[in-house]
Each structure stands twice: as structure tokens, then as C-alpha cells.
Scaffold this motif. Structure first.
Motif, mmCIF file in Angstrom:
data_model
loop_
_atom_site.group_PDB
_atom_site.id
_atom_site.type_symbol
_atom_site.label_atom_id
_atom_site.label_comp_id
_atom_site.label_asym_id
_atom_site.label_seq_id
_atom_site.Cartn_x
_atom_site.Cartn_y
_atom_site.Cartn_z
ATOM 1 N N UNK A 61 0.830 -1.216 0.000
ATOM 2 C CA UNK A 61 0.000 0.000 0.000
ATOM 3 C C UNK A 61 0.857 1.256 0.000
ATOM 4 N N UNK A 62 2.048 1.157 0.585
ATOM 5 C CA UNK A 62 2.949 2.322 0.641
ATOM 6 C C UNK A 62 3.722 2.528 -0.662
ATOM 7 N N UNK A 63 3.464 1.650 -1.635
ATOM 8 C CA UNK A 63 4.061 1.852 -2.956
ATOM 9 C C UNK A 63 5.298 1.022 -3.258
ATOM 10 N N UNK A 64 5.650 0.112 -2.347
ATOM 11 C CA UNK A 64 6.834 -0.713 -2.599
ATOM 12 C C UNK A 64 6.565 -1.780 -3.659
ATOM 13 N N UNK A 65 7.637 -2.230 -4.308
ATOM 14 C CA UNK A 65 7.562 -3.447 -5.107
ATOM 15 C C UNK A 65 7.840 -4.577 -4.122
ATOM 16 N N UNK A 66 6.824 -5.417 -3.905
ATOM 17 C CA UNK A 66 6.934 -6.439 -2.855
ATOM 18 C C UNK A 66 7.164 -7.814 -3.466
ATOM 19 N N UNK A 67 8.288 -8.408 -3.113
ATOM 20 C CA UNK A 67 8.546 -9.804 -3.488
ATOM 21 C C UNK A 67 8.379 -10.621 -2.217
ATOM 22 N N UNK A 68 7.537 -11.634 -2.263
ATOM 23 C CA UNK A 68 7.328 -12.434 -1.054
ATOM 24 C C UNK A 68 7.796 -13.860 -1.258
ATOM 25 N N UNK A 69 8.320 -14.422 -0.159
ATOM 26 C CA UNK A 69 8.706 -15.831 -0.163
ATOM 27 C C UNK A 69 7.985 -16.477 1.003
ATOM 28 N N UNK A 70 7.179 -17.504 0.712
ATOM 29 C CA UNK A 70 6.560 -18.239 1.825
ATOM 30 C C UNK A 70 7.019 -19.685 1.753
ATOM 31 N N UNK A 71 7.263 -20.238 2.914
ATOM 32 C CA UNK A 71 7.755 -21.606 2.953
ATOM 33 C C UNK A 71 7.223 -22.352 4.152
ATOM 34 N N UNK A 72 7.213 -23.690 4.040
ATOM 35 C CA UNK A 72 6.814 -24.525 5.166
ATOM 36 C C UNK A 72 7.521 -25.865 5.008
ATOM 37 N N UNK A 73 7.419 -26.668 6.060
ATOM 38 C CA UNK A 73 8.086 -27.963 6.014
ATOM 39 C C UNK A 73 7.505 -28.817 4.891
ATOM 40 N N UNK A 74 6.157 -28.790 4.809
ATOM 41 C CA UNK A 74 5.479 -29.610 3.815
ATOM 42 C C UNK A 74 4.190 -28.925 3.376
ATOM 43 N N UNK A 75 3.597 -29.419 2.296
ATOM 44 C CA UNK A 75 2.476 -28.739 1.653
ATOM 45 C C UNK A 75 1.327 -28.406 2.611
ATOM 46 N N UNK A 76 0.933 -29.396 3.438
ATOM 47 C CA UNK A 76 -0.281 -29.131 4.231
ATOM 48 C C UNK A 76 -0.037 -28.176 5.407
ATOM 49 N N UNK A 77 1.206 -27.678 5.556
ATOM 50 C CA UNK A 77 1.454 -26.651 6.575
ATOM 51 C C UNK A 77 1.473 -25.240 5.975
ATOM 52 N N UNK A 78 1.268 -25.152 4.675
ATOM 53 C CA UNK A 78 1.213 -23.845 4.015
ATOM 54 C C UNK A 78 -0.200 -23.281 4.087
ATOM 55 N N UNK A 79 -0.311 -21.981 4.200
ATOM 56 C CA UNK A 79 -1.633 -21.350 4.155
ATOM 57 C C UNK A 79 -1.475 -19.928 3.609
ATOM 58 N N UNK A 80 -2.582 -19.330 3.272
ATOM 59 C CA UNK A 80 -2.647 -17.933 2.837
ATOM 60 C C UNK A 80 -1.809 -17.634 1.587
ATOM 61 N N UNK A 81 -1.627 -18.641 0.745
ATOM 62 C CA UNK A 81 -0.870 -18.403 -0.483
ATOM 63 C C UNK A 81 -1.545 -17.318 -1.323
ATOM 64 N N UNK A 82 -2.862 -17.442 -1.474
ATOM 65 C CA UNK A 82 -3.582 -16.489 -2.326
ATOM 66 C C UNK A 82 -3.580 -15.087 -1.731
ATOM 67 N N UNK A 83 -3.743 -15.006 -0.411
ATOM 68 C CA UNK A 83 -3.717 -13.689 0.244
ATOM 69 C C UNK A 83 -2.359 -13.038 0.042
ATOM 70 N N UNK A 84 -1.300 -13.834 0.165
ATOM 71 C CA UNK A 84 0.052 -13.292 -0.013
ATOM 72 C C UNK A 84 0.264 -12.855 -1.461
ATOM 73 N N UNK A 85 -0.272 -13.670 -2.388
ATOM 74 C CA UNK A 85 -0.115 -13.335 -3.803
ATOM 75 C C UNK A 85 -0.789 -11.994 -4.110
#
Lengths: 293, 484
Positions: free
Chosen positions: A129-153
Motif C-alpha cells: 500500500x505504501x508503494x513498494x515493489x513487494x517480493x514475497x517468499x513463503x515456505x513450510x516444512x510440507x504442503x499441508x502446513x502452508x496457508x494464505x498463499x492467495x492472500x500473499x499473492x
């Protein structure tokens, strides 16, 4: 607008983000009215409960709610995870600590590991919102521990998803993609935020140090009151000891004495185990099953 | 009723000992140490008072309790009258009777103390306070409502006293407390065996119910609401946030595992009831050889809690010898703690290492505390405080084998309340700048009192400050022009 001490704080919504990660929305207008990304709250389930520090994952000022996300690791988070909408918690204090410093830095990287994806989200959103170019990296041990991928995207210009075991996204630790981003000088990364397990934050700062890019971490040390009173949360920085609750929770990760921090985090491991055993025993006995007595 | 005694006869009565739990029994429980006078003992002790025409005891009391009057009523068996006299000046007698340093206040001034032993005023005050908690004979009465609203920040001794006095004057009072329960240092700092939590909640609830005071817990002023926001909603604000920020010695090793502030230790034990872990969720980890650094009341509390936790642990798991040391750089004569606490600590087996100053905390390969490196001190010339300055003896370094170090070295005010409080000035020590007599700060409509102004002091001096500020706030609210 202001709550009285006989009142409790109602749980309005509950969602299982992963098999061990829960989201809750809690009615606490006195906290949401001032809450900002990067701050935390103290939650106490009932009369017997400890004061649990949890980073604010989101807030809604109009509805007067705070969203918390927690992984069920110890007795208190397991107990909290068993509460449902309609239940209440006895204490909810905050917002505590300093908010994230948000301005237009240019290109920034937001790294969320495991349950750390929750607190990194409002920071990424505010930076976007402040105008930055935001690159995000999300990670977890395994697939079913990941969440909010779409929100982060939705709040990132670029999103890199990885798992330790390769069950989803790239098979790597979050430290690899950050190195690659920094290696490519064309990216011109101005600042990095990393939130996740202490060991992950340590290795992110190790990875970014050679590139000399400021790397902010959010520390979750052992705390009692969360308001500056106990000093149990103190962390050693280059310039001396500071309190995570009032001086933080965000710090320049390159200045943190990580080995000291990791050692202090494990000091109460035996008691944490004992508390979990006691809790399971009480649940079987039927005493204090839901903290409603 | 006793026939009226002559002064010479009164002076023959010996001061009555406080019945205490035996030291060997109490060192393994958290129950109250001092059991309180029976009503017979209280009346006999009250019989020792000479009812001085010019009572010096009252001058020694920070809130000016009407001591001869309440003692006279007590010995005449008129409890309601005794309580009425008490409550003219003191709304929280069951607390003051337990924690005031009477030997340097009321009892220190008692004329009987010049030649023999002073009247046990503190114990009588406690007796009266406890009676009232059980019988509630003399409820606090709210005067006609003024419609004025006051915010009190902090529910410790200063805030509670100020709130109660303003409530009695008919103002609407709201207390904001950052922790989950009211009482401040009375519930997080002072241990159960010295001041039972039921006594604190009894006094607080009684006053709050009588006067319709609203307590908002979980409200951190400076974060949830700022001072300036409170001023928009309230006619006056009193800051009684105490001195909650712990100090650590600037020596190597303070971040080792097993080093904690007395605040952390006492908060775990008292507020969070860690001595009942795992029934209560918060644990406390204490070693077999504990060093408490400092010799004030907080240090005594930490040492005596340590003795109890060790004894409970030994009962549960047996095992080796356990020790608690108090490490103090001055000598026995300079111990700043209340005399009774010092004696109780000695009786319970605390080992005192006087004229000893730590220079480094040493850790093992797991970053756990293994020893305290100290130097021996000797007393030199008096310093600014009038006490003889401790001077290091060269070449006296030695290691004391310990696995837990608790720092009880004083506290300073928490700065969070000063966020967004433009115009509220502070001293270089971080304390609020306020008039000692009125509590007025440099910001209009804001008063402050207690440890946030003086730095760490006593419960009763904070109550005195709360009381004086309440009087000034009341004048302001009733007639602003006259107050100016």
C-alpha cells in the motif's frame, strides 16, 4: 467502547488453516482501534492460563476485531485451539510493541516461514500500500502446513512458494530464493523482513549479511507480562540487551546474538512438556476440558 | 471492659508478639506467615497506648492515620468506631497493616519506643482491617454525584488510593490497568505469604463496589489509548503506573539461562501462581543454588519465594541440599529491607553474603549459569546517601557456585504511558516531574504520584501520594478558579 474486567473477549470466528494452525477472530475493540502491522497481543485463556504473546495477523477497526493465528505447539496453544466461536478468553491486551516502520523503500522482500506467514501478511500488505515493489517468499516444512498463499499473492508483485520436502512449490528452504534475489543485483532489494521459527530467521540473516541488505526479524522470545515488566524476553544485540516486548518485537537481524536467543528459547522445554502431559491428563479426567469452569 | 489503667500500668504491659507460622513449617508453603492477633491480644496491645495529647506516631504516617483514636475505640471494644476512625484516612488498612515499614514510621515515633518497645500499631491496623473485610461494618460512601469523570492509570497502591478518595467525593472514576487483574505491585510483586491475594481482592472489591468504580483491565495506556485521548474523555487523569521496569547489572553474563530479574521471578510466582504449576500454566525454573543480588524488600521476597519453591521441589523429588544466598555489597547495618522481612528471611534459612559484589556471571557449555564471580568489599567514607560507601578489596575475587541468579536491584518507571503525552515532562531518571505535595505534573489536568514520580519506594508512600493528588484533583474538579 471500553471493556470492563468482568467481561470476557468473545471468539467470533475460527478456521483451521492447516492441521496444526488455527485462525481466530476475537472481539477486542480496545486493541483493534490502534493495532498496526508488526505489533502483538497477549492472550490469557482463563484463570489458570499463562499470558501468551501472539503477533497480530490482521485487524478490523470497524468490527473491532483482531485476527490471531497460532500453531498448536504447547499446552496453551492446544487449549486455545480447542475453543470455538461462542467461547471466550479471559484476557486480551494490546496492541503491544512497536509497529513495523512502513514507508516506500523501493523493492522489498517479505519472507514468512510456517506460522510466520500470518504476521508477515499485514506487513507485506502495508508495504504494498505504501508503494513498494513487494517480493514475497513463503515456505513450510510440507504442503499441508502452508496457508494464505492467495492472500500473499494478492499483496505481492512476485510470490515464491517453497517447501522443505518439495511436496509443493520449489523444494528448498527460504534461504535459497533470497540468496538468488540478492545475487541478481538488478533487483536492487532495499529491505527484507523475515518472520518464522528462530532458526529460520537466523539463517536468513546469515544469508543476507554478505549483501548488507537490512533484514528485519520479529522475535518471539519467552515473555511473562509483555509490557516491559519482567525482562524475560531480553535479547542480546550488538549494542547490549534489549526487551523484545517494548523495544521490539522487530529488530535488525544482523545485530541479534542468535545462539543466545536459541538457547534462551529452549530453557523451559522440560516444563512445556510437563504442561502438555498434565493437560492431556486433565482432559481425560474431564477437569478443565475447555477452560470454561 | 478493662478498668481504666494508669499510664504506669499501661507501660508495664509487654508488647505482644505476632503469632507466626513456625519457620520450619512455613518454608515449604506459601500460606501467610503472620497469623494476626486474636481479639483478646489486640485489645491488650491497644491497652499499651498512652493516648498522647500530641501524638508523634501520626506524624510518622504518610497518610496521617488517626492512630490514637482508632486504638482507643479498639480497646473499648467498639470495632465499628475503630474502623470509622481508620477510614477517615486509610481506605486499605488490611494491606497497610501488613506491608508498611512501621518501625521507621508510626512505631518509630511512638513514645514508648524511646525507653522500651513501641505499641504494635501495624498489627493493630491489620487486626482492624481484617475485621472489616469479614464484617463490612462501615462501607465507603459516595457523596452526591458531581458528574465529573476521572481516569486513573494503574491500579497499584497509588492509583487505588486516589481512585477511592475521588470516588468518595462523588466523582465517576475509571481505573485502567495493563495487567489482567487489579492491584499492581500488590499482586505481581508482594508474595502470597506476606500479603494474601484474597486480602488485596477483598479490599479492592469492597471499595469498588461501594463507590461504583469501573476497572478496565488489559488496557495498556500509551498503546490502547494514549494520555491525550484520555484527556478528551475525562476531566482529569491521575498516573500511578509505578516503577515496573527492571534494572540489570551491567556485568558480563546477564543473558545466560538462569539469570532473571526479581520482577520476572516474582511475577511468575505471584501473579501467575507458578508455585502451583502445572495446575497453573506458567512455570518457574529455579536451581539448587540461588543467588539473589540486592537486599531490599524485593530481594527478601525473591529469596523467601526461592526457599519455598526449593522446599516444595525437595518434597516432590527429594535430592541434594538446596541453598538461597543474598549477595549484598554493603553490610548488615545498611540492609534497606523492612526489619521483619530480614528476620523472617534469616529464620527461613536464607544465607546472607554481606560486603560482596558480583563482577561476572559465568556459564557452562550449555549457556546455563554455573557460578557468580564476586569481590569482597569493605566500607569506606559515607556517600551521598549517608551510608558508608563499599570499596572493593583488591585481590579478593572468588567464585560462588550457583545455578540461578535473581537481580533485585531496583526498578524504574515504564515509559509506555508517556507515549503521546505532549507537555508531560520527565526527569533524567525517567520519572514523571510532579509536585510532591499536590501531584500536579507539567501538563494541565494530569496528576501523578507514587513510584512513577519517586522511583521505587514503599506501598504506603505511594498511597500517601495518591491521597494528596486526590485532594488536589477534587479541589480542581469542584472549583477550578479556586484551584488555580
Amino acid at each position: 467502547m471500553i471493556r470492563s474486567h468482568e467481561e470476557m473477549y468473545a471468539i467470533l470466528k475460527k478456521e483451521a488453516l492447516t492441521p496444526v494452525t488455527k485462525l481466530m477472530e476475537i472481539a477486542a475493540p480496545h486493541v483493534s482501534r490502534k493495532a498496526k502491522a508488526g505489533q502483538f497481543v497477549i492472550v490469557r485463556i482463563d484463570e489458570f492460563g499463562e499470558r501468551i504473546p501472539l503477533t497480530i495477523a490482521d485487524y478490523n477497526r470497524e468490527q473491532g476485531t483482531i485476527t490471531i493465528i497460532f500453531q498448536e505447539l504447547g499446552k496453551s496453544t492446544m487449549h486455545l485451539g480447542r475453543l470455538d466461536p461462542g467461547d471466550t478468553v479471559a484476557s486480551f491486551a494490546g496492541p503491544l510493541g512497536h509497529p513495523t516502520e512502513i514507508e516506500n523503500f523501493g523493492t522489498v522482500v517479505c519472507i514468512g516461514g510456517g506460522v510466520g506467514i500470518a504476521p508477515i501478511y499485514p506487513i507485506a500488505r502495508a508495504l504494498k500500500e505504501a508503494g513498494n515493489r513487494v517480493i514475497s517468499i513463503v515456505g513450510a516444512r510440507t504442503k499441508n502446513l502452508l496457508f494464505w498463499e492467495e492472500k500473499m499473492r494478492a499483496v505481492s508483485d512476485e510470490l515464491i512458494v517453497c517447501t522443505d520436502d518439495g511436496s509443493y512449490g520449489r523444494k528448498t528452504l527460504v534461504t535459497e530464493p533470497i540468496k538468488e534475489l540478492l545475487e541478481n543485483t538488478g533487483n536492487n532489494v532495499a529491505k527484507i523482513w523475515a518472520i518464522g521459527p528462530a532458526i529460520m530467521m537466523k539463517f536468513v540473516t546469515v544469508a543476507t549479511k554478505p549483501y548488507n541488505v537490512p533484514t528485519i526479524v520479529s522475535l518471539n522470545t519467552i515473555m511473562i507480562d509483555g509490557t516491559g515488566m519482567c525482562g524475560g524476553c531480553r535479547v542480546l544485540l550488538d549494542e547490549g540487551a534489549q526487551f523484545v516486548c517494548v523495544d521490539g518485537p522487530e529488530f535488525n537481524g544482523h545485530k541479534v546474538d542468535w545462539d543466545n536467543l536459541l538457547s534462551r528459547l529452549s530453557f523451559y522445554t522440560d516444563e512445556e512438556k510437563e504442561a502438555v502431559e498434565h493437560y492431556h491428563k486433565c482432559r481425560i479426567d474431564g477437569t478443565r476440558a475447555k477452560g470454561k469452569e | 471492659m478493662m478498668a481504666e489503667l494508669k499510664p504506669a500500668e499501661r507501660m508495664k504491659i509487654k508488647r505482644h508478639e505476632m503469632p507466626n507460622q513456625d519457620a520450619h513449617v512455613r518454608r515449604s508453603n506459601f500460606d501467610e506467615v503472620a497469623l494476626g492477633y486474636s481479639s483478646e491480644t489486640a485489645k491488650e496491645e491497644a491497652g499499651r497506648c498512652l493516648q498522647c495529647k500530641d501524638p508523634k506516631c501520626v506524624l510518622g504516617c504518610p497518610v496521617g492515620v488517626m492512630i490514637p483514636q482508632f486504638i482507643k475505640a479498639l480497646r473499648e471494644g467498639d470495632m465499628e468506631k475503630a474502623i470509622e476512625w481508620m477510614k477517615v484516612k486509610n481506605n486499605l488498612p488490611a494491606i497497610c497493616g501488613r506491608v508498611c515499614p512501621q518501625e521507621s514510621q508510626c512505631e518509630g515515633n511512638c513514645i514508648l519506643g524511646k525507653k522500651g518497645e513501641s505499641v504494635a500499631i501495624g498489627r493493630l491496623e491489620r487486626f482492624v482491617g481484617d475485621y472489616e473485610l469479614r464484617h463490612r461494618t462501615c462501607p465507603l460512601v459516595k457523596s452526591q454525584k458531581t458528574g465529573k469523570r476521572v481516569a486513573v492509570v494503574g491500579s497499584g497502591p497509588a492509583g487505588l488510593t486516589c481512585a477511592v478518595d475521588l470516588g468518595r467525593e462523588g466523582h465517576d472514576v475509571t481505573i485502567f490497568e495493563s495487567l489482567h487483574g487489579p492491584g499492581g505491585v500488590l499482586i505481581y510483586g508482594i508474595p502470597e505469604f506476606r500479603l494474601p491475594k484474597s486480602v488485596v481482592s477483598g479490599e479492592v472489591n469492597y471499595a469498588v463496589e461501594c463507590l461504583g468504580i469501573d476497572i478496565k483491565t488489559d488496557h495498556v495506556i500509551g498503546r490502547s489509548f494514549t494520555l491525550d485521548e484520555l484527556l478528551n474523555e475525562f476531566d482529569a487523569v491521575f498516573i500511578g503506573t509505578g516503577a515496573g521496569l527492571p534494572s540489570f547489572m551491567r556485568i558480563p553474563g546477564i543473558n545466560l539461562n538462569g539469570v532473571m530479574s526479581a520482577n520476572e521471578f516474582l511475577t511468575r510466582v505471584n501473579l501467575m501462581k507458578a508455585y502451583q504449576f502445572p495446575a497453573y500454566d506458567t512455570p518457574v525454573k529455579l536451581g539448587k543454588k540461588v543467588a539473589v543480588i540486592g537486599a531490599g524488600n524485593v530481594a527478601m521476597d525473591a529469596a523467601r519465594c526461592s526457599i519455598r519453591l526449593q522446599a516444595l521441589e525437595a518434597k516432590k523429588n527429594g535430592g541434594d541440599r538446596r541453598e538461597v544466598h543474598i549477595v549484598y555489597r554493603r553490610s548488615k547495618d545498611e540492609v534497606p529491607a523492612r526489619l521483619e522481612e530480614f528476620h523472617h528471611a534469616e529464620e527461613e534459612g536464607v544465607i546472607f553474603c554481606f560486603l560482596t559484589s558480583p563482577v561476572e556471571i559465568l556459564g557452562d557449555d550449555k549457556r546455563n549459569v554455573r557460578a557468580l564471580r564476586c569481590v569482597k568489599m569493605e566500607l569506606g567514607e559515607p556517600d551521598a546517601s549517608g551510608r558508608r560507601r563499599p570499596v572493593e578489596i583488591r585481590g579478593s575475587e572468588f567464585e560462588m557456585e550457583v545455578d540461578t541468579v535473581i537481580m533485585a536491584l531496583g526498578t524504574s518507571p515504564n515509559p509506555v504511558v508517556f507515549v503521546d503525552a505532549a507537555g508531560l515532562e520527565r526527569t533524567i531518571h525517567g520519572t514523571a516531574l510532579a509536585d510532591q505535595e499536590t501531584g500536579r505534573t507539567t501538563k494541565r489536568r494530569v496528576w501523578a504520584g507514587g513510584d512513577v514520580v519517586t522511583g521505587a519506594a514503599t506501598v504506603i508512600s505511594a498511597m500517601g501520594a495518591g491521597k494528596r493528588a486526590a485532594a488536589d484533583i477534587n479541589t480542581f474538579l469542584k472549583d477550578e478558579a479556586a484551584w488555580e
